[in-house]
Design a protein around this motif. Structure first.
Motif, mmCIF file in Angstrom:
data_model
loop_
_atom_site.group_PDB
_atom_site.id
_atom_site.type_symbol
_atom_site.label_atom_id
_atom_site.label_comp_id
_atom_site.label_asym_id
_atom_site.label_seq_id
_atom_site.Cartn_x
_atom_site.Cartn_y
_atom_site.Cartn_z
ATOM 1 N N THR A 1 0.825 -1.210 0.000
ATOM 2 C CA THR A 1 0.000 0.000 0.000
ATOM 3 C C THR A 1 0.860 1.262 0.000
ATOM 4 O OG1 THR A 1 -1.753 -1.165 1.209
ATOM 5 C CG2 THR A 1 -1.819 1.244 1.221
ATOM 6 N N VAL A 2 1.875 1.277 0.853
ATOM 7 C CA VAL A 2 2.776 2.436 0.906
ATOM 8 C C VAL A 2 3.520 2.592 -0.415
ATOM 9 C CG1 VAL A 2 4.813 3.416 2.033
ATOM 10 C CG2 VAL A 2 3.042 2.310 3.405
ATOM 11 N N SER A 3 3.966 1.472 -0.982
ATOM 12 C CA SER A 3 4.697 1.516 -2.247
ATOM 13 C C SER A 3 3.834 2.079 -3.368
ATOM 14 C CB SER A 3 5.183 0.110 -2.614
ATOM 15 O OG SER A 3 5.886 0.123 -3.826
ATOM 16 N N VAL A 4 2.595 1.608 -3.463
ATOM 17 C CA VAL A 4 1.674 2.110 -4.489
ATOM 18 C C VAL A 4 1.407 3.597 -4.290
ATOM 19 C CG1 VAL A 4 -0.686 1.965 -5.363
ATOM 20 C CG2 VAL A 4 0.592 -0.125 -4.915
ATOM 21 N N ALA A 5 1.273 4.022 -3.029
ATOM 22 C CA ALA A 5 1.029 5.438 -2.748
ATOM 23 C C ALA A 5 2.190 6.305 -3.210
ATOM 24 C CB ALA A 5 0.781 5.633 -1.250
ATOM 25 N N LEU A 6 3.415 5.863 -2.958
ATOM 26 C CA LEU A 6 4.591 6.614 -3.404
ATOM 27 C C LEU A 6 4.652 6.667 -4.936
ATOM 28 C CD1 LEU A 6 7.373 5.359 -0.955
ATOM 29 C CD2 LEU A 6 6.181 7.560 -0.924
ATOM 30 N N LEU A 7 4.358 5.536 -5.580
ATOM 31 C CA LEU A 7 4.395 5.489 -7.047
ATOM 32 C C LEU A 7 3.343 6.421 -7.646
ATOM 33 C CD1 LEU A 7 5.558 4.198 -9.612
ATOM 34 C CD2 LEU A 7 3.851 2.388 -9.379
ATOM 35 N N LEU A 8 2.128 6.404 -7.116
ATOM 36 C CA LEU A 8 1.065 7.275 -7.623
ATOM 37 C C LEU A 8 1.399 8.747 -7.387
ATOM 38 C CD1 LEU A 8 -2.143 5.322 -6.558
ATOM 39 C CD2 LEU A 8 -1.169 5.534 -8.855
ATOM 40 N N THR A 9 2.019 9.043 -6.251
ATOM 41 C CA THR A 9 2.434 10.425 -5.987
ATOM 42 C C THR A 9 3.436 10.897 -7.026
ATOM 43 O OG1 THR A 9 2.089 10.125 -3.601
ATOM 44 C CG2 THR A 9 3.477 11.966 -4.286
ATOM 45 N N ALA A 10 4.405 10.028 -7.338
ATOM 46 C CA ALA A 10 5.399 10.377 -8.349
ATOM 47 C C ALA A 10 4.749 10.604 -9.714
ATOM 48 C CB ALA A 10 6.460 9.285 -8.434
ATOM 49 N N ILE A 11 3.780 9.747 -10.058
ATOM 50 C CA ILE A 11 3.110 9.867 -11.355
ATOM 51 C C ILE A 11 2.295 11.155 -11.438
ATOM 52 C CG2 ILE A 11 1.295 8.869 -12.799
ATOM 53 C CD1 ILE A 11 2.290 6.107 -11.924
ATOM 54 N N LEU A 12 1.525 11.445 -10.397
ATOM 55 C CA LEU A 12 0.701 12.659 -10.397
ATOM 56 C C LEU A 12 1.577 13.911 -10.446
ATOM 57 C CD1 LEU A 12 -2.017 11.644 -7.778
ATOM 58 C CD2 LEU A 12 -2.287 11.829 -10.263
ATOM 59 N N TRP A 13 2.665 13.908 -9.717
ATOM 60 C CA TRP A 13 3.593 15.033 -9.753
ATOM 61 C C TRP A 13 4.211 15.171 -11.138
ATOM 62 C CZ3 TRP A 13 8.044 15.662 -5.592
ATOM 63 C CH2 TRP A 13 8.638 16.925 -5.757
ATOM 64 N N GLU A 14 4.580 14.035 -11.730
ATOM 65 C CA GLU A 14 5.181 14.034 -13.056
ATOM 66 C C GLU A 14 4.227 14.632 -14.097
ATOM 67 O OE1 GLU A 14 7.962 13.016 -16.189
ATOM 68 O OE2 GLU A 14 8.147 13.347 -14.041
ATOM 69 N N ARG A 15 2.946 14.355 -13.972
ATOM 70 C CA ARG A 15 1.962 14.869 -14.930
ATOM 71 C C ARG A 15 1.802 16.384 -14.843
ATOM 72 N NH1 ARG A 15 -3.462 11.365 -15.640
ATOM 73 N NH2 ARG A 15 -3.834 13.233 -16.871
ATOM 74 N N GLN A 16 2.104 16.960 -13.679
ATOM 75 C CA GLN A 16 1.872 18.394 -13.479
ATOM 76 C C GLN A 16 3.113 19.244 -13.704
ATOM 77 O OE1 GLN A 16 -1.223 19.524 -12.955
ATOM 78 N NE2 GLN A 16 -1.908 17.384 -13.029
ATOM 79 N N THR A 17 4.294 18.651 -13.642
ATOM 80 C CA THR A 17 5.518 19.431 -13.676
ATOM 81 C C THR A 17 5.805 19.997 -15.069
ATOM 82 O OG1 THR A 17 7.877 19.408 -13.156
ATOM 83 C CG2 THR A 17 6.970 17.437 -14.187
ATOM 84 N N ILE A 18 6.550 21.092 -15.112
ATOM 85 C CA ILE A 18 6.938 21.676 -16.400
ATOM 86 C C ILE A 18 8.261 21.098 -16.893
ATOM 87 C CG2 ILE A 18 5.694 23.821 -15.964
ATOM 88 C CD1 ILE A 18 8.392 25.096 -15.226
ATOM 89 N N ARG A 19 8.959 20.343 -16.048
ATOM 90 C CA ARG A 19 10.212 19.689 -16.437
ATOM 91 C C ARG A 19 10.100 18.191 -16.148
ATOM 92 N NH1 ARG A 19 14.416 22.989 -17.617
ATOM 93 N NH2 ARG A 19 14.215 25.196 -17.085
ATOM 94 N N PRO A 20 9.396 17.458 -17.011
ATOM 95 C CA PRO A 20 9.138 16.037 -16.726
ATOM 96 C C PRO A 20 10.365 15.157 -16.969
ATOM 97 C CG PRO A 20 8.246 16.619 -18.862
ATOM 98 C CD PRO A 20 8.758 17.896 -18.255
ATOM 99 N N LEU A 21 10.375 14.021 -16.293
ATOM 100 C CA LEU A 21 11.388 12.994 -16.542
ATOM 101 C C LEU A 21 11.031 12.169 -17.772
ATOM 102 C CD1 LEU A 21 11.763 11.663 -12.894
ATOM 103 C CD2 LEU A 21 13.577 12.779 -14.197
ATOM 104 N N PHE A 22 9.745 12.018 -18.021
ATOM 105 C CA PHE A 22 9.240 11.151 -19.076
ATOM 106 C C PHE A 22 8.486 11.979 -20.123
ATOM 107 C CE2 PHE A 22 9.184 8.654 -15.088
ATOM 108 C CZ PHE A 22 10.091 7.661 -15.441
#
Length: 471
Positions: A239-260
């Motif tokens: 559960t904690v692992s999935v939460a961290l992964l989803l946080t990273a994904i949501l942040w990635e979608r909003q950032t102006i300098r994405p990794l992906f």
């Protein structure tokens, strides 16, 4: 080169124009894959020599975690340094990790070496996918993914043999030393094959580092399954692992300098569909490599060395299908994406029935069918994923498939472990227990293969036409 719609023949790939590029691509994958199989073979010798059995499982965990982080960071590093310097850097880091592992006096130092190896290996896999896009015509991309699959197939056959030789003569350190030497020999090849230039991008990297930390944390927590105790047990860790992964994904979608690439986590796009496919297919098919040898031995009473090579049937049929079907028209490529995934689903369901009950030939056919289906679809999914990336994402698109592949393996192996232990795998492995584990780990992970079909359909039906090309 991007405007060349002609599929290069195998002879042309070995001609003077493409020989170095093809060799560089194959060797970059071979380094990663051979190291993977050699370590698995040499691990018992390492423990017998320096001890640390209680830490040995972490050697694979830290390698996977750092591979995920460095693969995800590949696009950012490439934007800074350019293709040539990034490839050389990744090889040097990999070689350094191999040297540290070879010279390790204790298991703690082995773990350090594996951390460094993983950083280099993750970058190597990311850049190998970037090389497909940058160094070969677009119509030949499925064929180049077949070269990548071929590297894995050769490593699956040769890695255990090479590692076994070093283990037999009790010189395990030279096994890792050989990997360092091979990496050093790869550097001059890559310097000749990859042109200098590119890079030079700058910017605040703290947000990227934070998102990489979230990804690494999610993978590390998954690696802790069965190794650490928390209230709520393994379910809490997942559960904690999935939460961290989803946080990273949501942040990635909003950032102006994405990794992906921008569309990577948007399911309605070809890139998003490719992510769903890669994650789902690797999630669902992980049990063969992890549990296959033990289950074939326990259920069908086969010598361990024989079971190791039986399990490579999945990798070999992946390679065969990738090579045989690498020269398809665009329309046929779309069909291969869907048909290959459906074949994987059939293979997973078949293996869940025949591995525990027999006959043996049907169980082998089941894992072979899984590999064939992946090989049929993988290169063509890769083609459309690379095409879907615009110019602004050219440095990042190479990270998509290798990053999601390792994440899928991490989550798939963790869930498979929970299913296996729930069926008694963590206790005495009797024939009855092995049969129950064999049935439920494949059947339990089968829904992920169905999810991957959704991604494959999305990729295959995507109507976007690459710039400068026609359907």
């Amino acid at each position: 080169m991007a405007d060349d719609n002609r599929v290069l023949s195998w002879r042309e790939l070995l001609s003077s124009k493409f020989r170095l590029a093809t060799l560089t691509l194959a060797l970059s994958i071979a380094l990663y894959a051979t190291n993977f199989f050699i370590f698995a073979t040499l691990a018992p010798s390492v423990v017998n020599d320096i001890g640390g059995l209680d830490l040995m499982s972490w050697a694979t965990t830290v390698f996977v975690v750092t591979s995920i982080v460095s693969s995800a960071a590949g696009g950012m590093i490439k934007a800074w340094l350019g293709s040539r310097r990034s490839l050389v850097l990744s090889t040097i880091v990999f070689a350094l990790g191999s040297v540290i592992t070879a010279a390790s006096p204790t298991m703690e130092v082995v773990l350090l070496g594996r951390v460094v190896q993983g950083l280099g290996a993750g970058l190597l896999t990311a850049y190998s996918h970037s090389m497909v896009r940058e160094m070969f015509p677009a119509a030949s991309w499925p064929r180049m993914f077949a070269v990548v699959s071929g590297g894995w197939g050769v490593a699956a056959l040769s890695g255990p043999l090479i590692g076994g030789i070093f283990a037999e003569f009790d010189i395990w350190r030279w096994g890792f030393g050989a990997m360092a030497i091979a990496a050093c020999l790869f550097i001059p090849v890559s310097l000749r094959a990859v042109q200098p230039g590119g890079g030079g991008e700058t910017g605040n990297a703290w947000g990227a580092v934070a998102r990489l930390s979230l990804l690494g944390g999610a993978a590390l927590i998954l690696g802790g399954l069965g190794k650490v105790s928390l209230p709520g047990g393994d379910i809490s860790l997942i559960t904690v692992s999935v939460a961290l992964l989803l946080t990273a994904i949501l942040w990635e979608r909003q950032t102006i300098r994405p990794l992906f690439p921008r569309d990577m986590f948007r399911p309605a796009t070809a890139l998003g569909g490719g992510v769903i496919f890669v994650f789902g297919i690797t999630f669902a098919t992980t049990p063969t490599a992890i549990y296959g040898p033990l289950l074939f031995r326990a259920i069908h009473d086969i010598p361990l060395i024989t079971t190791g090579y039986i399990v490579t049937a999945q990798s070999m049929f992946w390679t065969i299908a990738a090579i045989v079907f690498s020269n398809l028209s665009r329309k046929a490529s779309r069909f291969a994406c869907i048909a290959g995934t459906m074949i994987v689903i059939l293979g997973v369901l078949g293996t869940s029935q025949f591995l525990p009950r027999g006959p043996l030939w049907a169980a082998i056919a089941g894992i072979s069918t899984i590999g064939f289906g992946i090989g049929l679809a993988w290169g063509h999914i890769g083609r459309f994923v690379l095409e879907a990336a615009g110019e602004q994402d050219k440095n990042r698109v190479g990270t998509v498939m290798p990053t999601m592949q390792v994440i899928g393996i991490a989550f798939g192996s963790s869930v498979a472990g929970l299913i296996a232990n729930a069926n008694g795998f963590d206790r005495t492995l009797t024939e009855g227990t092995a049969e129950a584990v064999a049935h439920w780990i494949y059947l339990g992970l089968a829904p992920a293969a169905v999810v991957s079909l959704v991604g494959a359909i999305r990729v295959a039906t995507e109507t976007r036409t690459p710039i400068g090309r026609s359907l």
